[in-house]
Design a protein around this motif. Structure first.
Motif, PDB file in Angstrom:
ATOM      1  N   LEU A  86      -3.453   0.062  -4.263  1.00  0.00           N
ATOM      2  CA  LEU A  86      -2.499   0.977  -3.912  1.00  0.00           C
ATOM      3  C   LEU A  86      -1.575   0.024  -3.213  1.00  0.00           C
ATOM      4  N   ASP A  87      -1.942   0.367  -2.021  1.00  0.00           N
ATOM      5  CA  ASP A  87      -1.767  -0.283  -1.189  1.00  0.00           C
ATOM      6  C   ASP A  87      -1.096  -1.997  -1.018  1.00  0.00           C
ATOM      7  N   TYR A  88      -1.816  -2.187  -1.590  1.00  0.00           N
ATOM      8  CA  TYR A  88      -0.581  -3.873  -2.045  1.00  0.00           C
ATOM      9  C   TYR A  88       0.491  -3.482  -2.880  1.00  0.00           C
ATOM     10  N   ASP A  89       0.621  -2.704  -3.944  1.00  0.00           N
ATOM     11  CA  ASP A  89       2.028  -1.973  -4.442  1.00  0.00           C
ATOM     12  C   ASP A  89       2.753  -1.268  -3.381  1.00  0.00           C
ATOM     13  N   LEU A  90       2.223  -0.370  -2.488  1.00  0.00           N
ATOM     14  CA  LEU A  90       3.561  -0.061  -1.115  1.00  0.00           C
ATOM     15  C   LEU A  90       3.873  -0.827  -0.706  1.00  0.00           C
ATOM     16  N   LEU A  91       3.381  -2.302  -0.389  1.00  0.00           N
ATOM     17  CA  LEU A  91       3.335  -3.142   0.405  1.00  0.00           C
ATOM     18  C   LEU A  91       3.934  -4.106  -0.242  1.00  0.00           C
ATOM     19  N   MET A  92       4.345  -4.349  -1.075  1.00  0.00           N
ATOM     20  CA  MET A  92       4.876  -5.509  -2.464  1.00  0.00           C
ATOM     21  C   MET A  92       6.562  -4.624  -2.405  1.00  0.00           C
ATOM     22  N   HIS A  93       6.752  -3.166  -2.389  1.00  0.00           N
ATOM     23  CA  HIS A  93       7.711  -1.934  -2.494  1.00  0.00           C
ATOM     24  C   HIS A  93       8.196  -2.308  -1.279  1.00  0.00           C
ATOM     25  N   VAL A  94       7.868  -2.176  -0.366  1.00  0.00           N
ATOM     26  CA  VAL A  94       8.689  -2.808   0.639  1.00  0.00           C
ATOM     27  C   VAL A  94       8.982  -3.600   1.573  1.00  0.00           C
ATOM     28  N   VAL A  95       8.076  -4.580   0.976  1.00  0.00           N
ATOM     29  CA  VAL A  95       9.035  -6.476   1.092  1.00  0.00           C
ATOM     30  C   VAL A  95      10.422  -6.172   0.295  1.00  0.00           C
ATOM     31  N   SER A  96      10.125  -5.978  -0.706  1.00  0.00           N
ATOM     32  CA  SER A  96      11.487  -5.424  -1.971  1.00  0.00           C
ATOM     33  C   SER A  96      12.637  -5.395  -1.085  1.00  0.00           C
ATOM     34  N   GLU A  97      12.530  -4.320  -0.270  1.00  0.00           N
ATOM     35  CA  GLU A  97      13.305  -2.501  -0.114  1.00  0.00           C
ATOM     36  C   GLU A  97      13.193  -2.708   1.692  1.00  0.00           C
ATOM     37  N   PRO A  98      13.509  -3.525   2.446  1.00  0.00           N
ATOM     38  CA  PRO A  98      12.521  -2.559   3.556  1.00  0.00           C
ATOM     39  C   PRO A  98      13.358  -2.264   3.860  1.00  0.00           C
ATOM     40  N   ALA A  99      14.508  -1.956   3.722  1.00  0.00           N
ATOM     41  CA  ALA A  99      15.077  -0.481   4.507  1.00  0.00           C
ATOM     42  C   ALA A  99      14.774   0.722   4.232  1.00  0.00           C
ATOM     43  N   ARG A 100      13.629   0.914   2.951  1.00  0.00           N
ATOM     44  CA  ARG A 100      12.966   2.114   2.433  1.00  0.00           C
ATOM     45  C   ARG A 100      11.852   2.324   2.994  1.00  0.00           C
ATOM     46  N   GLY A 101      11.594   1.308   4.177  1.00  0.00           N
ATOM     47  CA  GLY A 101       9.802   1.275   3.991  1.00  0.00           C
ATOM     48  C   GLY A 101       9.382   2.304   4.493  1.00  0.00           C
ATOM     49  N   PHE A 102      10.197   3.446   4.938  1.00  0.00           N
ATOM     50  CA  PHE A 102       9.410   4.818   5.177  1.00  0.00           C
ATOM     51  C   PHE A 102       8.951   5.408   4.657  1.00  0.00           C
TER      52      PHE A 102
END
Length: 204
Positions: A86-102
């Motif tokens: 889950l941690d890697y999945d989270l970081l991949m999503h954040v890399v894809s859409e950093p503006a929605r990171g938080f």
């Protein structure tokens, strides 16, 4: 039924096997073991188990506490999927859409931390909230560093994002106070997400 059990046991050969054997005798299937701490001759481990049929936390605690030398520090229901990343999945999503990171971070933290909800607070207002999070949150004295605490009926992690004047809060109503290993892991994830989100292009 999926449960997490936090167990303190003697740190000696066969100690972990003794607990595993006891869980097997009770019909529980161990799906994952996480070592949180080893010091002073004892270890603290989190077991994620599949328990057949409904069982209350007090029942699980009572039955496992019968093992000599074992202390059960917490039993609580979990939705975590053992073996998932889950941690890697989270970081991949954040890399894809950093503006929605938080927003992505807050949605993911309950599953990552064996918690019930998470939110981000800045300037006294909730900026992002996961499912089941309250619409408002009265932040205690904002800490300058990551801390865990027992606040009334909730166990909390308070994770500052200093550059943004924001705090990320993770909460669970069941189970023990967040262990320092959980706190350190969550704080690192928040720091990485903050750095990735800072690279997002400004929105006009």
């Amino acid at each position: 039924m999926l449960l997490r059990l936090r167990v303190s046991l003697p740190d000696r050969p066969g100690g972990l096997g003794q607990v595993a054997k006891a869980l097997g005798t009770l019909g529980a299937d161990i799906l994952q073991v996480t070592v949180l701490e080893r010091e002073a001759g004892r270890a603290v481990d989190d077991f994620t188990v599949s328990w057949p049929g409904p069982v209350t936390a007090s029942e699980a605690r009572e039955r496992l506490s019968a093992v000599p030398g074992v202390r059960v520090e917490g039993v609580w229901a979990t939705k975590e999927v053992p073996g998932s990343a889950l941690d890697y999945d989270l970081l991949m999503h954040v890399v894809s859409e950093p503006a929605r990171g938080f927003a992505t971070l807050v949605d993911a933290l309950p599953g990552l931390c064996g918690a019930e909800w998470s939110l981000a607070v800045a300037d006294g207002a909730v900026r992002h909230a996961s499912l089941a999070a309250p619409a408002e949150f009265d932040l205690p004295e904002p800490p300058p560093r990551a801390i865990s605490l027992d606040a009334r009926e909730l166990r909390l992690m308070l994770l500052p994002v200093v550059a943004l004047g924001m705090h990320v809060i993770v909460a669970r109503a069941e189970g023990p106070v967040f262990h320092r290993a959980e706190l350190e892991r969550a704080a690192r994830i928040v720091d990485v997400v903050a750095k990735l989100a800072a690279r997002a292009p400004a929105q006009s």
